[in-house]
Scaffold this motif. Structure first.
Motif, PDB file in Angstrom:
ATOM      1  N   VAL A   1      -2.083  -5.297  -3.003  1.00 48.85           N
ATOM      2  CA  VAL A   1      -1.501  -3.887  -2.722  1.00 48.85           C
ATOM      3  C   VAL A   1      -2.315  -2.761  -2.853  1.00 48.85           C
ATOM      4  O   VAL A   1      -2.339  -1.863  -2.173  1.00 48.85           O
ATOM      5  CB  VAL A   1      -0.125  -3.558  -3.302  1.00 48.85           C
ATOM      6  CG1 VAL A   1       0.676  -4.499  -2.579  1.00 48.85           C
ATOM      7  CG2 VAL A   1      -0.228  -3.875  -4.849  1.00 48.85           C
ATOM      8  N   ASN A   2      -3.300  -2.730  -3.960  1.00 37.69           N
ATOM      9  CA  ASN A   2      -4.436  -1.664  -4.314  1.00 37.69           C
ATOM     10  C   ASN A   2      -5.607  -2.352  -3.356  1.00 37.69           C
ATOM     11  O   ASN A   2      -6.457  -2.895  -3.710  1.00 37.69           O
ATOM     12  CB  ASN A   2      -4.938  -1.798  -5.736  1.00 37.69           C
ATOM     13  CG  ASN A   2      -3.895  -1.506  -6.647  1.00 37.69           C
ATOM     14  OD1 ASN A   2      -3.045  -0.567  -6.469  1.00 37.69           O
ATOM     15  ND2 ASN A   2      -3.587  -2.193  -7.826  1.00 37.69           N
ATOM     16  N   ALA A   3      -5.406  -1.996  -2.061  1.00 41.84           N
ATOM     17  CA  ALA A   3      -6.283  -2.483  -0.974  1.00 41.84           C
ATOM     18  C   ALA A   3      -7.487  -1.884  -0.585  1.00 41.84           C
ATOM     19  O   ALA A   3      -7.578  -0.606  -0.599  1.00 41.84           O
ATOM     20  CB  ALA A   3      -5.277  -2.557   0.308  1.00 41.84           C
TER      21      ALA A   3
ATOM     22  N   PHE B   1       2.335  -4.518   8.240  1.00 42.52           N
ATOM     23  CA  PHE B   1       1.465  -3.952   6.947  1.00 42.52           C
ATOM     24  C   PHE B   1       2.401  -3.785   5.612  1.00 42.52           C
ATOM     25  O   PHE B   1       3.695  -3.436   5.535  1.00 42.52           O
ATOM     26  CB  PHE B   1       1.271  -2.407   7.179  1.00 42.52           C
ATOM     27  CG  PHE B   1       0.143  -2.513   8.363  1.00 42.52           C
ATOM     28  CD1 PHE B   1      -0.852  -3.547   8.537  1.00 42.52           C
ATOM     29  CD2 PHE B   1       0.320  -1.480   8.914  1.00 42.52           C
ATOM     30  CE1 PHE B   1      -1.577  -3.567   9.497  1.00 42.52           C
ATOM     31  CE2 PHE B   1      -0.845  -1.151  10.228  1.00 42.52           C
ATOM     32  CZ  PHE B   1      -1.660  -2.391  10.326  1.00 42.52           C
ATOM     33  N   LEU B   2       1.987  -4.093   4.379  1.00 40.02           N
ATOM     34  CA  LEU B   2       2.346  -3.786   3.197  1.00 40.02           C
ATOM     35  C   LEU B   2       1.552  -2.808   2.684  1.00 40.02           C
ATOM     36  O   LEU B   2       0.304  -2.499   2.730  1.00 40.02           O
ATOM     37  CB  LEU B   2       2.349  -5.137   2.135  1.00 40.02           C
ATOM     38  CG  LEU B   2       2.814  -4.694   0.884  1.00 40.02           C
ATOM     39  CD1 LEU B   2       4.146  -4.263   0.615  1.00 40.02           C
ATOM     40  CD2 LEU B   2       2.487  -5.796  -0.181  1.00 40.02           C
ATOM     41  N   VAL B   3       2.251  -1.461   2.063  1.00 40.12           N
ATOM     42  CA  VAL B   3       1.738  -0.426   1.982  1.00 40.12           C
ATOM     43  C   VAL B   3       2.202   0.198   0.197  1.00 40.12           C
ATOM     44  O   VAL B   3       3.318   0.427   0.199  1.00 40.12           O
ATOM     45  CB  VAL B   3       1.951   0.918   2.724  1.00 40.12           C
ATOM     46  CG1 VAL B   3       1.116   2.058   2.647  1.00 40.12           C
ATOM     47  CG2 VAL B   3       1.813   0.331   4.268  1.00 40.12           C
TER      48      VAL B   3
ATOM     49  N   MET C   1       6.329  -2.962   5.423  1.00 38.25           N
ATOM     50  CA  MET C   1       6.968  -2.900   3.967  1.00 38.25           C
ATOM     51  C   MET C   1       6.305  -1.644   2.985  1.00 38.25           C
ATOM     52  O   MET C   1       5.068  -2.048   2.695  1.00 38.25           O
ATOM     53  CB  MET C   1       6.883  -4.315   3.445  1.00 38.25           C
ATOM     54  CG  MET C   1       7.538  -5.398   4.133  1.00 38.25           C
ATOM     55  SD  MET C   1       7.119  -7.083   3.783  1.00 38.25           S
ATOM     56  CE  MET C   1       5.449  -7.246   4.292  1.00 38.25           C
ATOM     57  N   TRP C   2       7.100  -1.002   2.898  1.00 38.37           N
ATOM     58  CA  TRP C   2       6.608   0.331   2.150  1.00 38.37           C
ATOM     59  C   TRP C   2       7.220   0.401   0.869  1.00 38.37           C
ATOM     60  O   TRP C   2       8.352   0.442   0.396  1.00 38.37           O
ATOM     61  CB  TRP C   2       7.090   1.569   2.788  1.00 38.37           C
ATOM     62  CG  TRP C   2       6.417   2.883   2.288  1.00 38.37           C
ATOM     63  CD1 TRP C   2       6.714   3.711   1.275  1.00 38.37           C
ATOM     64  CD2 TRP C   2       5.193   3.488   2.945  1.00 38.37           C
ATOM     65  NE1 TRP C   2       5.768   4.712   1.100  1.00 38.37           N
ATOM     66  CE2 TRP C   2       4.889   4.843   2.045  1.00 38.37           C
ATOM     67  CE3 TRP C   2       4.562   3.260   4.056  1.00 38.37           C
ATOM     68  CZ2 TRP C   2       3.783   5.444   2.431  1.00 38.37           C
ATOM     69  CZ3 TRP C   2       3.439   3.950   4.429  1.00 38.37           C
ATOM     70  CH2 TRP C   2       2.954   5.159   3.624  1.00 38.37           C
ATOM     71  N   ARG C   3       6.186   0.242  -0.205  1.00 34.30           N
ATOM     72  CA  ARG C   3       6.713  -0.003  -1.487  1.00 34.30           C
ATOM     73  C   ARG C   3       7.158   1.234  -2.381  1.00 34.30           C
ATOM     74  O   ARG C   3       6.569   2.419  -2.069  1.00 34.30           O
ATOM     75  CB  ARG C   3       5.435  -0.448  -2.471  1.00 34.30           C
ATOM     76  CG  ARG C   3       5.066  -1.994  -2.199  1.00 34.30           C
ATOM     77  CD  ARG C   3       3.946  -2.114  -3.011  1.00 34.30           C
ATOM     78  NE  ARG C   3       4.090  -2.972  -4.131  1.00 34.30           N
ATOM     79  CZ  ARG C   3       3.595  -2.600  -5.488  1.00 34.30           C
ATOM     80  NH1 ARG C   3       2.774  -1.736  -5.523  1.00 34.30           N
ATOM     81  NH2 ARG C   3       3.853  -3.498  -6.442  1.00 34.30           N
ATOM     82  N   ALA C   4       8.250   1.176  -2.965  1.00 30.29           N
ATOM     83  CA  ALA C   4       8.789   2.057  -3.661  1.00 30.29           C
ATOM     84  C   ALA C   4       8.358   2.353  -5.087  1.00 30.29           C
ATOM     85  O   ALA C   4       8.677   3.125  -5.945  1.00 30.29           O
ATOM     86  CB  ALA C   4      10.369   2.058  -3.868  1.00 30.29           C
TER      87      ALA C   4
END
Length: 676
Positions: A185-187, A260-262, A298-301
């Motif tokens: 996720v730290n892409a 995407f996962l962000v 998928m947007w991380r909280a």
């Protein structure tokens, strides 16, 4: 001589391959039919069905099987139906993937020695997207990885395809996992470069017949870094065009790419707030470019920035005002607790707080805060504790499971995720018992009503033996192991008092002046002459107000707060009387001591298991339990001796004396990569 050599070779290789006890086979230890039989019929054809047929022909030892595509309602998706008669078994499903899942379930049941006579079973998954998040970097390292390097050999792809890729897909399909995020996720923006996308395509092609879709974590600054644009502002037309072109490039290569996962505007990662925009602005821009292809965001909280406010409150404060502003192909990915994958946290208050926004849970399989790959900690009880938590968002019974699975909030799609604990170690996860957490996540993603006990029972029988003299004691050990870890690390609601950076051992004295306050253990435990714990009531940070009634009242009152979370929500006086009459200080001492004794009991239990298990795995687990036992004493001594400098109270007489000096413990400095 040639023939003789040939026979020796067969004799040596076949037993090693078939009975390898290095953990490489995971729970997939299906019997191999000596003659490849053809006992499976099907009314359809596809690469996925070919896998199902091959697996059954090779490993099924019962009656003939029919695999049939049949009519089912749309909601049935990956579901299947199994009907057995004395003469044959029929597996029915809407899709070939449903037939594959049904086939694996039959093999799993056979391995558990289940009774399949007159068997009738209908299954469909609790969640649409059942996804592993790999925190793997392009250089082969894994953030918070404790099982060796990454499975993905980027430097070899697209030309060399490791056989591990298909083994990985098979293991996931066998428990119903149907999606994977390949990178951290730290892409790195480089993940979206053309040459890397061609490598990703190869993995997607290997995974596809097993029903696994590929997703990527993306860096919000990619347009600026890769496209040489002046910024990555989601309102900039050039930025929108860059993402649109990138989506087109990806879907040409991978038509079923998941999305995407962000991770944005968290821990220094770039995001829409860098340009005065909201999370919704950034997520919607990405959702719009994926929409024509059926892709999702998928947007991380998990957002927190330097702030004087309680870190446990931040995600709620940033996201609740945006409720209803996200596109319908966006889902907010929320960690199970409000701080960070701690051994125990209350559930995240965001669950249920956004009535018009899809939400999904993010669990962590890799044991970042639970002894890495050295400690035996079976996590199904943690997952269940979270999924079964009642948020009261829509009245009593509004559990996190029901909020996220579409029961209470009808959603375009539902999802559940976990940070993978998989690396290239021979046994995949670094600890033989850590395989059970991968397995448990898959099973709960498929059916969140399963109990921790049932899942442990299945896994033990499939991975080791179905002998009751092994199954029952080992199951008891697994089922108590998470609580044991809480006892020797952070009982009564203590949290985040780990050594900095690597999060392996205790460092309750840690006060990293000059960095952010919420990176220091002292920020979380607040020990002083009065007592211990973080006041999150109305007189403190008021984090309790983020929960629905009656929870806000319950957590806000020291008398009604569950004692296993009392130090999470309250600054508790050392002499506060607990329900059993002990003072808080005594309760703390007894909990730490109990944790130490519980791990020693595991050593005894495992010692008696030697007759039932192969020597390789027996000695492997035994040596890990020795480390865990020493670590438990380290935790107990460090925490009690340190907190005693504030409490000024004696450690109760009937508790084992500390064997370390506080000053010596303070000198322990582990290297960043430590996990042994």
């Amino acid at each position: 001589m040639q023939n003789f050599r040939h026979y020796i070779f067969l004799f040596i290789i076949i037993p090693l391959f078939t009975f390898a006890e290095d953990g490489s086979q995971l729970w997939l230890r299906y019997p191999v039919n000596q003659k490849l039989r053809s006992i499976v019929n099907s009314n359809s054809k596809s690469p996925t069905l070919e896998i199902a047929k091959k697996e059954l022909n090779k490993h099924w030892s019962g009656q003939p099987i029919d695999l049939k595509i049949d009519k089912f309602p749309d909601s049935f998706k990956d579901g299947y139906k199994i009907i057995s008669t004395p003469k044959k078994i029929t597996v029915l499903a809407k899709t070939d993937l449903g037939l594959l899942y049904g086939s694996y379930n039959l093999l799993n049941l056979q391995q558990q020695k289940a009774n399949l006579t007159n068997f009738n079973l209908v299954e469909k998954p609790s969640f649409d997207v059942r996804i592993l998040n790999h925190w793997d970097n392009l250089d082969g390292s894994i953030e918070r990885g404790y099982a060796g390097h990454s499975l993905w050999k980027w430097e070899d792809l697209p030309n060399i395809i490791s056989p591990k890729y298909e083994e990985y897909a098979r293991a996931n399909a066998s428990i119903g996992i149907n999606a994977t995020v390949l990178n951290n996720v730290n892409a790195s923006p480089n993940m979206l470069r053309g040459d890397y996308l061609k490598k990703v395509k190869i993995l997607a092609d290997v995974f596809r017949p097993y029903g696994i879709k590929v997703y990527l974590s993306v860096n919000f600054s990619s347009p600026k870094v890769l496209g040489n644009l002046k910024d990555s502002d989601p309102f900039n037309k050039d930025v929108q065009k860059w993402w649109k072109d990138k989506a087109s490039e990806i879907y040409k290569l991978i038509p079923d790419f998941g999305g995407f996962l962000v991770k944005a505007n968290s821990e220094g990662e770039p995001g829409p707030q860098d340009y005065g925009r909201t999370h919704a602005d950034g997520a919607n821009m990405m959702a719009d470019v994926l929409k024509p292809y059926g892709g999702i965001v998928m947007w991380r909280a998990f957002v927190y920035s330097p702030s004087s406010d309680d870190r446990a409150k931040q995600a709620y404060l940033e996201f609740t005002p945006l409720d209803g502003k996200f596109r319908d192909n966006i889902i907010i990915q929320i960690k199970n607790g409000p701080v960070d994958f701690q051994p125990r946290e209350p559930f995240h208050p965001l669950f249920g707080a956004m009535k018009n926004t899809s939400q999904m849970v993010e669990f962590q399989l890799t044991q970042e805060y639970l002894g890495h790959s050295n400690h035996l900690v079976y996590l199904a009880p943690l997952f269940k504790e979270n999924l079964d938590s009642d948020t009261y968002s829509d009245g009593k019974g509004s559990t996190i499971a029901k909020i996220t699975d579409g029961t209470l909030r009808p959603a375009k799609f539902t999802a559940i995720s976990a940070v993978a604990n998989i690396g290239e170690d021979t046994n995949w996860t670094g600890h033989h018992f850590a395989q059970s957490n991968w397995y448990a996540f898959g099973r709960l993603a498929w059916n969140h009503n399963l109990s921790s006990e049932q899942i442990a029972d299945e896994w033990i029988k499939m991975t080791f033996t179905d002998d009751k003299k092994f199954v029952n004691p080992v199951k008891d050990m697994m089922l108590t192991s998470r609580e044991t870890a809480v006892d020797y690390m952070m009982p009564l609601g203590l949290h985040h008092i780990f050594a900095g950076m690597h999060h392996y051992g205790p460092e309750p004295w840690g006060d990293y002046k000059g960095t952010r306050a919420d990176w220091s253990p002292v920020y979380y435990h607040r020990a002083d002459a009065e007592g211990l714990g973080f006041d999150r009531t109305k007189t403190g940070s008021d984090a309790v107000s983020e929960y629905f009634p009656p929870l806000n009242e319950m957590y806000g009152n020291i008398k009604t707060t569950p004692e296993n979370l009392i130090l999470w929500f309250h600054h508790v006086p050392w002499d506060y009387k607990m329900k059993d009459g002990k003072t808080m200080w005594e309760a703390l001492c007894y909990k730490y001591d109990l944790g130490v004794h519980e791990v020693r009991d595991y050593q005894k239990v495992w010692g008696k298991m030697q007759p039932y298990v192969d020597n390789e795995r027996f000695t492997d687990v035994q040596s890990k339990l020795k480390i865990q036992s020493k670590d438990a004493v380290w935790w107990k001594d460090a925490c009690l001796l340190y907190f005693q400098t504030f409490s000024k109270r004696p450690i109760p007489d009937d508790i084992e004396r500390p064997v370390n000096e506080l000053e010596d413990l303070k000198k322990i400095k582990l290297p960043m990569g430590h996990h042994n």
